[in-house]
Design a protein around this motif. Structure first.
Motif, PDB file in Angstrom:
ATOM      1  N   PHE A 176      13.563  21.846 -53.074  1.00 16.95           N
ATOM      2  CA  PHE A 176      12.503  22.329 -53.960  1.00 16.95           C
ATOM      3  C   PHE A 176      11.435  23.074 -53.156  1.00 16.95           C
ATOM      4  CE2 PHE A 176       8.142  21.274 -55.338  1.00 16.95           C
ATOM      5  CZ  PHE A 176       8.080  22.024 -56.502  1.00 16.95           C
ATOM      6  N   VAL A 177      10.978  22.477 -52.064  1.00 15.40           N
ATOM      7  CA  VAL A 177       9.935  23.100 -51.249  1.00 15.40           C
ATOM      8  C   VAL A 177      10.441  24.399 -50.641  1.00 15.40           C
ATOM      9  CG1 VAL A 177       8.470  22.850 -49.202  1.00 15.40           C
ATOM     10  CG2 VAL A 177       8.704  20.946 -50.796  1.00 15.40           C
TER      11      VAL A 177
ATOM     12  N   ALA B 126       6.222  18.587 -46.677  1.00 20.24           N
ATOM     13  CA  ALA B 126       5.941  19.848 -47.373  1.00 20.24           C
ATOM     14  C   ALA B 126       5.163  20.800 -46.477  1.00 20.24           C
ATOM     15  CB  ALA B 126       5.180  19.575 -48.668  1.00 20.24           C
ATOM     16  N   ALA B 127       4.153  20.278 -45.785  1.00 21.34           N
ATOM     17  CA  ALA B 127       3.337  21.121 -44.908  1.00 21.34           C
ATOM     18  C   ALA B 127       4.163  21.694 -43.765  1.00 21.34           C
ATOM     19  CB  ALA B 127       2.156  20.323 -44.369  1.00 21.34           C
ATOM     20  N   SER B 128       5.017  20.880 -43.186  1.00 23.01           N
ATOM     21  CA  SER B 128       5.862  21.351 -42.088  1.00 23.01           C
ATOM     22  C   SER B 128       6.781  22.479 -42.555  1.00 23.01           C
ATOM     23  CB  SER B 128       6.686  20.194 -41.525  1.00 23.01           C
ATOM     24  OG  SER B 128       7.550  20.651 -40.511  1.00 23.01           O
ATOM     25  N   LEU B 129       7.394  22.297 -43.697  1.00 24.93           N
ATOM     26  CA  LEU B 129       8.280  23.333 -44.225  1.00 24.93           C
ATOM     27  C   LEU B 129       7.499  24.601 -44.571  1.00 24.93           C
ATOM     28  CD1 LEU B 129      10.524  21.081 -46.478  1.00 24.93           C
ATOM     29  CD2 LEU B 129      11.288  22.357 -44.452  1.00 24.93           C
ATOM     30  N   ALA B 130       6.314  24.446 -45.137  1.00 28.56           N
ATOM     31  CA  ALA B 130       5.508  25.600 -45.531  1.00 28.56           C
ATOM     32  C   ALA B 130       5.004  26.370 -44.313  1.00 28.56           C
ATOM     33  CB  ALA B 130       4.334  25.152 -46.399  1.00 28.56           C
ATOM     34  N   ARG B 131       4.760  25.683 -43.212  1.00 29.10           N
ATOM     35  CA  ARG B 131       4.337  26.366 -41.992  1.00 29.10           C
ATOM     36  C   ARG B 131       5.491  27.138 -41.363  1.00 29.10           C
ATOM     37  NH1 ARG B 131       1.356  21.734 -41.013  1.00 29.10           N
ATOM     38  NH2 ARG B 131       3.082  20.834 -39.875  1.00 29.10           N
TER      39      ARG B 131
ATOM     40  N   LYS C 129      16.813  27.077 -44.249  1.00 28.36           N
ATOM     41  CA  LYS C 129      17.372  25.829 -44.751  1.00 28.36           C
ATOM     42  C   LYS C 129      16.864  24.696 -43.880  1.00 28.36           C
ATOM     43  CE  LYS C 129      21.608  26.474 -42.139  1.00 28.36           C
ATOM     44  NZ  LYS C 129      23.042  26.504 -42.142  1.00 28.36           N
ATOM     45  N   ASP C 130      17.105  23.480 -44.322  1.00 26.79           N
ATOM     46  CA  ASP C 130      16.654  22.320 -43.565  1.00 26.79           C
ATOM     47  C   ASP C 130      17.406  22.244 -42.243  1.00 26.79           C
ATOM     48  OD1 ASP C 130      15.180  20.051 -43.033  1.00 26.79           O
ATOM     49  OD2 ASP C 130      16.318  18.733 -44.344  1.00 26.79           O
ATOM     50  N   GLY C 131      16.747  21.715 -41.235  1.00 30.53           N
ATOM     51  CA  GLY C 131      17.353  21.588 -39.923  1.00 30.53           C
ATOM     52  C   GLY C 131      18.390  20.485 -39.875  1.00 30.53           C
TER      53      GLY C 131
ATOM     54  N   LEU D 161      14.294  23.110 -35.457  1.00 37.36           N
ATOM     55  CA  LEU D 161      14.495  22.729 -36.851  1.00 37.36           C
ATOM     56  C   LEU D 161      14.925  21.269 -36.975  1.00 37.36           C
ATOM     57  CD1 LEU D 161      16.267  25.927 -38.212  1.00 37.36           C
ATOM     58  CD2 LEU D 161      13.866  25.271 -38.437  1.00 37.36           C
ATOM     59  N   VAL D 162      13.978  20.438 -37.338  1.00 36.14           N
ATOM     60  CA  VAL D 162      14.245  19.019 -37.553  1.00 36.14           C
ATOM     61  C   VAL D 162      14.829  18.838 -38.959  1.00 36.14           C
ATOM     62  CG1 VAL D 162      11.933  18.487 -38.468  1.00 36.14           C
ATOM     63  CG2 VAL D 162      13.229  16.714 -37.294  1.00 36.14           C
TER      64      VAL D 162
END
Length: 170
Positions: free
Chosen positions: A16-17, A66-71, A76-78, A137-138
């Motif tokens: 979603f994020v 959310a903040a980490s992804l937005a920065r 895609k996710d790590g 990418l975590v």
């Protein structure tokens, strides 16, 4: 059960994020502020459907991710676990001296000393900013799951992070 119900809440949240930050700059700006107690309220319209805002630990965990992804705005996710990601950020190698590995080990030790999920979120804020800045990418969904269950399974979660860091993780 439908296919969506088979996917963990953490995975659905990360997806979603990732989708919203790509299409809505205002949402991205609001979510970048989600990991700081004085500005987190700006992200609540996005977090409210995923967590109980009245539960501080849960709210802060979702906000941190959310903040980490937005920065970072990754595609895609790590795939890296937290321990692996910290090690990777410092490019730890067996042939490097203890002096070169000391900053990474210090960050890990500080994280492993956390007694609650709230404390872990505070420590992770700077670690995730470092990972974001270095392009590491975590796996955000897995990290969110760890934080949501940290107070119950802290020893298991912390030993997993340590094992990943020292190179014996899956």
């Amino acid at each position: 059960m439908g296919e969506e119900s088979q996917v963990k809440r953490e995975d659905r949240f990360v997806q979603f994020v990732l989708e919203i930050i790509k299409r809505d700059k205002g949402a991205r700006a609001s979510l970048r502020r989600a990991d700081h107690e004085t500005t987190e309220y700006q992200s609540w319209e996005y977090l409210a459907r995923w967590c109980d805002l009245q539960k501080e630990g849960e709210r802060r965990a979702f906000g941190l991710i959310a903040a980490s992804l937005a920065r970072g705005v990754p595609e895609k996710d790590g795939k890296l676990g937290l321990g692996q990601a910290i090690a990777s950020a410092y490019t730890l190698q067996q042939d490097r001296t203890e002096e070169h590995n000391a900053p990474a080990k210090a960050r890990l030790r500080r994280l492993l000393s956390c007694k609650s999920s709230e404390e872990a979120v505070l420590v992770l804020r700077s670690i995730l900013k470092l990972l974001d800045s270095r392009g590491v990418l975590v796996n955000h969904a897995a990290l969110l799951g760890n934080l949501l269950f940290f107070d119950t399974f802290a020893d298991r979660i912390k030993t997993g992070w340590a094992q990943e860091f020292y190179g014996r993780g899956e």
